[in-house]
Design a protein around this motif. Structure first.
Motif, PDB file in Angstrom:
ATOM      1  N   GLU A 114       0.834  -1.227  -0.007  1.00  0.00           N
ATOM      2  CA  GLU A 114       0.142  -0.043  -0.004  1.00  0.00           C
ATOM      3  C   GLU A 114       0.680   1.007   0.050  1.00  0.00           C
ATOM      4  O   GLU A 114       0.659   2.222  -0.910  1.00  0.00           O
ATOM      5  CB  GLU A 114      -1.038   0.097   1.010  1.00  0.00           C
ATOM      6  CG  GLU A 114      -2.050   0.964   1.106  1.00  0.00           C
ATOM      7  CD  GLU A 114      -3.106   0.466   2.181  1.00  0.00           C
ATOM      8  OE1 GLU A 114      -3.472   1.299   3.052  1.00  0.00           O
ATOM      9  OE2 GLU A 114      -3.856  -0.801   2.060  1.00  0.00           O
ATOM     10  N   ILE A 115       1.897   1.352   0.730  1.00  0.00           N
ATOM     11  CA  ILE A 115       2.866   2.516   1.003  1.00  0.00           C
ATOM     12  C   ILE A 115       3.563   2.492  -0.514  1.00  0.00           C
ATOM     13  O   ILE A 115       3.618   3.691  -0.898  1.00  0.00           O
ATOM     14  CB  ILE A 115       3.836   2.173   1.924  1.00  0.00           C
ATOM     15  CG1 ILE A 115       3.051   2.040   3.227  1.00  0.00           C
ATOM     16  CG2 ILE A 115       4.990   3.273   1.852  1.00  0.00           C
ATOM     17  CD1 ILE A 115       4.009   1.839   4.584  1.00  0.00           C
ATOM     18  N   GLN A 116       3.975   1.441  -1.184  1.00  0.00           N
ATOM     19  CA  GLN A 116       4.554   1.427  -2.506  1.00  0.00           C
ATOM     20  C   GLN A 116       3.786   2.102  -3.301  1.00  0.00           C
ATOM     21  O   GLN A 116       4.117   2.773  -4.179  1.00  0.00           O
ATOM     22  CB  GLN A 116       5.159   0.278  -2.689  1.00  0.00           C
ATOM     23  CG  GLN A 116       6.086   0.107  -3.837  1.00  0.00           C
ATOM     24  CD  GLN A 116       6.584  -1.376  -4.076  1.00  0.00           C
ATOM     25  OE1 GLN A 116       5.995  -2.169  -4.363  1.00  0.00           O
ATOM     26  NE2 GLN A 116       7.893  -1.334  -3.681  1.00  0.00           N
ATOM     27  N   ARG A 117       2.377   1.753  -3.622  1.00  0.00           N
ATOM     28  CA  ARG A 117       1.418   2.295  -4.617  1.00  0.00           C
ATOM     29  C   ARG A 117       1.557   3.928  -4.410  1.00  0.00           C
ATOM     30  O   ARG A 117       1.413   4.420  -5.530  1.00  0.00           O
ATOM     31  CB  ARG A 117       0.140   1.579  -4.251  1.00  0.00           C
ATOM     32  CG  ARG A 117       0.179   0.192  -4.706  1.00  0.00           C
ATOM     33  CD  ARG A 117      -1.361  -0.468  -4.908  1.00  0.00           C
ATOM     34  NE  ARG A 117      -2.115  -0.346  -3.810  1.00  0.00           N
ATOM     35  CZ  ARG A 117      -2.270  -1.336  -2.909  1.00  0.00           C
ATOM     36  NH1 ARG A 117      -1.645  -2.352  -3.122  1.00  0.00           N
ATOM     37  NH2 ARG A 117      -3.107  -1.167  -1.987  1.00  0.00           N
ATOM     38  N   LEU A 118       1.363   4.297  -3.082  1.00  0.00           N
ATOM     39  CA  LEU A 118       1.178   5.736  -3.034  1.00  0.00           C
ATOM     40  C   LEU A 118       2.303   6.389  -3.229  1.00  0.00           C
ATOM     41  O   LEU A 118       2.482   7.596  -4.009  1.00  0.00           O
ATOM     42  CB  LEU A 118       0.641   5.959  -1.482  1.00  0.00           C
ATOM     43  CG  LEU A 118       0.277   7.316  -1.371  1.00  0.00           C
ATOM     44  CD1 LEU A 118      -0.738   7.981  -2.496  1.00  0.00           C
ATOM     45  CD2 LEU A 118       0.063   7.744   0.033  1.00  0.00           C
ATOM     46  N   ALA A 119       3.681   5.699  -2.827  1.00  0.00           N
ATOM     47  CA  ALA A 119       4.669   6.465  -3.033  1.00  0.00           C
ATOM     48  C   ALA A 119       5.291   6.687  -4.691  1.00  0.00           C
ATOM     49  O   ALA A 119       5.529   7.668  -5.034  1.00  0.00           O
ATOM     50  CB  ALA A 119       6.052   5.791  -2.583  1.00  0.00           C
ATOM     51  N   ARG A 120       4.702   5.707  -5.261  1.00  0.00           N
ATOM     52  CA  ARG A 120       5.074   5.698  -6.695  1.00  0.00           C
ATOM     53  C   ARG A 120       4.091   6.633  -7.610  1.00  0.00           C
ATOM     54  O   ARG A 120       4.524   7.287  -8.389  1.00  0.00           O
ATOM     55  CB  ARG A 120       5.084   4.267  -7.311  1.00  0.00           C
ATOM     56  CG  ARG A 120       5.998   3.349  -6.876  1.00  0.00           C
ATOM     57  CD  ARG A 120       6.003   1.856  -7.527  1.00  0.00           C
ATOM     58  NE  ARG A 120       5.924   2.063  -9.067  1.00  0.00           N
ATOM     59  CZ  ARG A 120       5.898   0.718  -9.801  1.00  0.00           C
ATOM     60  NH1 ARG A 120       5.517  -0.394  -9.244  1.00  0.00           N
ATOM     61  NH2 ARG A 120       6.207   0.953 -11.110  1.00  0.00           N
ATOM     62  N   ALA A 121       2.902   6.807  -6.979  1.00  0.00           N
ATOM     63  CA  ALA A 121       1.806   7.694  -7.631  1.00  0.00           C
ATOM     64  C   ALA A 121       2.425   8.975  -7.406  1.00  0.00           C
ATOM     65  O   ALA A 121       1.952   9.899  -8.172  1.00  0.00           O
ATOM     66  CB  ALA A 121       0.654   7.415  -7.067  1.00  0.00           C
ATOM     67  N   LEU A 122       2.963   9.293  -6.422  1.00  0.00           N
ATOM     68  CA  LEU A 122       3.339  10.631  -5.885  1.00  0.00           C
ATOM     69  C   LEU A 122       4.817  10.950  -6.578  1.00  0.00           C
ATOM     70  O   LEU A 122       5.265  12.211  -6.455  1.00  0.00           O
ATOM     71  CB  LEU A 122       3.438  11.029  -4.531  1.00  0.00           C
ATOM     72  CG  LEU A 122       2.133  10.845  -4.060  1.00  0.00           C
ATOM     73  CD1 LEU A 122       2.227  11.036  -2.449  1.00  0.00           C
ATOM     74  CD2 LEU A 122       1.235  11.836  -4.297  1.00  0.00           C
ATOM     75  N   GLY A 123       5.395  10.047  -7.359  1.00  0.00           N
ATOM     76  CA  GLY A 123       6.605  10.174  -7.997  1.00  0.00           C
ATOM     77  C   GLY A 123       7.848   9.650  -7.135  1.00  0.00           C
ATOM     78  O   GLY A 123       9.008   9.910  -7.484  1.00  0.00           O
ATOM     79  N   GLY A 124       7.498   8.802  -6.094  1.00  0.00           N
ATOM     80  CA  GLY A 124       8.586   8.088  -5.390  1.00  0.00           C
ATOM     81  C   GLY A 124       9.044   7.037  -6.049  1.00  0.00           C
ATOM     82  O   GLY A 124       8.650   6.639  -6.992  1.00  0.00           O
ATOM     83  N   GLU A 125      10.030   6.349  -5.484  1.00  0.00           N
ATOM     84  CA  GLU A 125      10.912   5.114  -6.073  1.00  0.00           C
ATOM     85  C   GLU A 125      10.155   3.944  -5.190  1.00  0.00           C
ATOM     86  O   GLU A 125      10.507   4.040  -4.066  1.00  0.00           O
ATOM     87  CB  GLU A 125      12.246   5.255  -6.215  1.00  0.00           C
ATOM     88  CG  GLU A 125      12.776   6.400  -7.127  1.00  0.00           C
ATOM     89  CD  GLU A 125      14.345   6.641  -7.118  1.00  0.00           C
ATOM     90  OE1 GLU A 125      14.985   5.635  -6.278  1.00  0.00           O
ATOM     91  OE2 GLU A 125      14.688   7.556  -7.437  1.00  0.00           O
TER      92      GLU A 125
END
Length: 352
Positions: free
Chosen positions: A237-248
């Motif tokens: 879940e954390i990974q999905r949001l991070a990627r959507a916001l431009g994180g890796e």
């Protein structure tokens, strides 16, 4: 590391448990001054080398000095002969105010290059901003100011006790990473560098929400299997949001994602886990908060859910925590709802 990298002066703004622990680390390497809102706290640090309100029975270095005057703390770093470091040891709720105050103070003074890093974890409830967006709005227009976030799996008490810890400094400028390394890196504090500010901040924010979920599960007596499932799916879940916001995605697998999540979801010193435990054992959030227990995950949950909705990211565990905390759903009902969700592939490589 060259001697010129070493910050000659460090100011820590905020004398809570984490600010005090970091100030103690920095005082081993540089002339360090900590700013406390309460004059009594500053006097105690100066006179007895203790901060009994936040770090009882922990001696602070004799070299660490304190002040309750904000301008004195800023003057301290502005008088540096080379790059200086300011650590913001305030919660998300105080981030905007302290950044505005800092911007006004730095704009009115001549100063060397000042590296400003923050340690708070969460999402602004009213704006949905991550901490770096708050800091950038106030400080990025100032000449000679560089920004970064310091995060990772760490309980302040253990750091203050001298136990080993690993942290990550994320910044878009290598010099900020070098300054933080010089100020904090030692045999008991390993500091790693990153450029992924967004990924680091999303991991730090949502791990608190996931820790509440794990605490609820443990409070209900659902066992180790359920906790492991929540940690693993919470990480996704954390990974999905991070990627959507431009994180890796890789950042979320590291110290500030997986590492911080495991610590906060399982560690006995985790206030977020303690809140979840109490709820799972039948207490209400109002009763818990009235007893003086605070946890960043409570403040962050709704803001994180709204952020996910804004970017089209599904956050089922966060949504379940919000229903329990704020909408009156029973913990048992939230668990049943999560378990009744349709099965799906765990990864894109699945055969389904």
């Amino acid at each position: 590391m060259s001697a010129t990298t070493l910050p000659t002066r460090v100011a820590v703004l905020g004398a809570g448990s984490w600010g005090s622990a970091l100030a103690a680390l920095a005082a081993e390497h540089a002339d360090t001054l900590i700013w406390a809102r309460r004059s009594e706290a500053a006097a105690e640090i100066n006179d007895t080398h203790r901060n009994t309100r936040y770090l009882p029975d922990i001696p602070l270095p004799d070299s660490l000095r304190a002040t309750s005057d904000f301008n004195t703390a800023i003057d301290h770093v502005c008088a540096a002969q080379s790059d200086a470091l300011i650590i913001l040891g305030v919660p998300v709720a105080g981030m905007a105010d302290i950044c505005q105050k800092l911007a006004q103070s730095l704009a009115a003074r001549r100063h060397p290059t000042v590296h400003v890093v923050w340690t708070c974890k969460g999402v602004q409830p009213d704006t949905g901003q991550l901490p770096h967006e708050v800091a950038s709005a106030a400080l990025s227009g100032l000449s000679g100011v560089e920004l970064g976030v310091l995060s990772g799996p760490s309980f302040a008490l253990e750091v203050a006790q001298g136990l080993p810890v690993a942290l990550t400094i994320a910044s878009h400028t290598a010099s900020t990473g070098d300054i933080v390394l010089a100020a904090l890196h030692s045999q008991r504090c390993r500091v790693y560098t990153s450029q992924d500010i967004t990924g680091v901040e999303v991991g730090g924010a949502l791990k608190n929400v996931m820790a509440i979920a794990c605490g609820i599960s443990d409070g209900l007596g659902l066992g180790s299997n359920a906790r492991a499932a929540l940690i693993t799916r919470g990480l996704a879940e954390i990974q999905r949001l991070a990627r959507a916001l431009g994180g890796e995605a890789e950042t979320v697998q590291g110290l500030t994602g997986l590492g911080d999540l495991v610590l906060t979801a399982t560690g006995p010193l985790s206030r977020n886990r303690q809140v979840g435990l109490a709820i799972g054992q039948g207490r209400t959030l109002e009763d818990i908060l009235a007893g003086g227990m605070t946890a960043e995950g409570v403040r962050c949950a709704r803001a994180a859910l709204a952020l996910g909705e804004r970017h089209g990211v599904e956050l089922p565990i966060t949504a379940a925590v919000c229903r329990v905390l704020f909408e009156g759903q029973s913990p048992q009902g939230a668990v049943a709802a999560l378990l009744s969700r349709d099965s799906r592939p765990e990864s894109p490589n699945s055969y389904r």
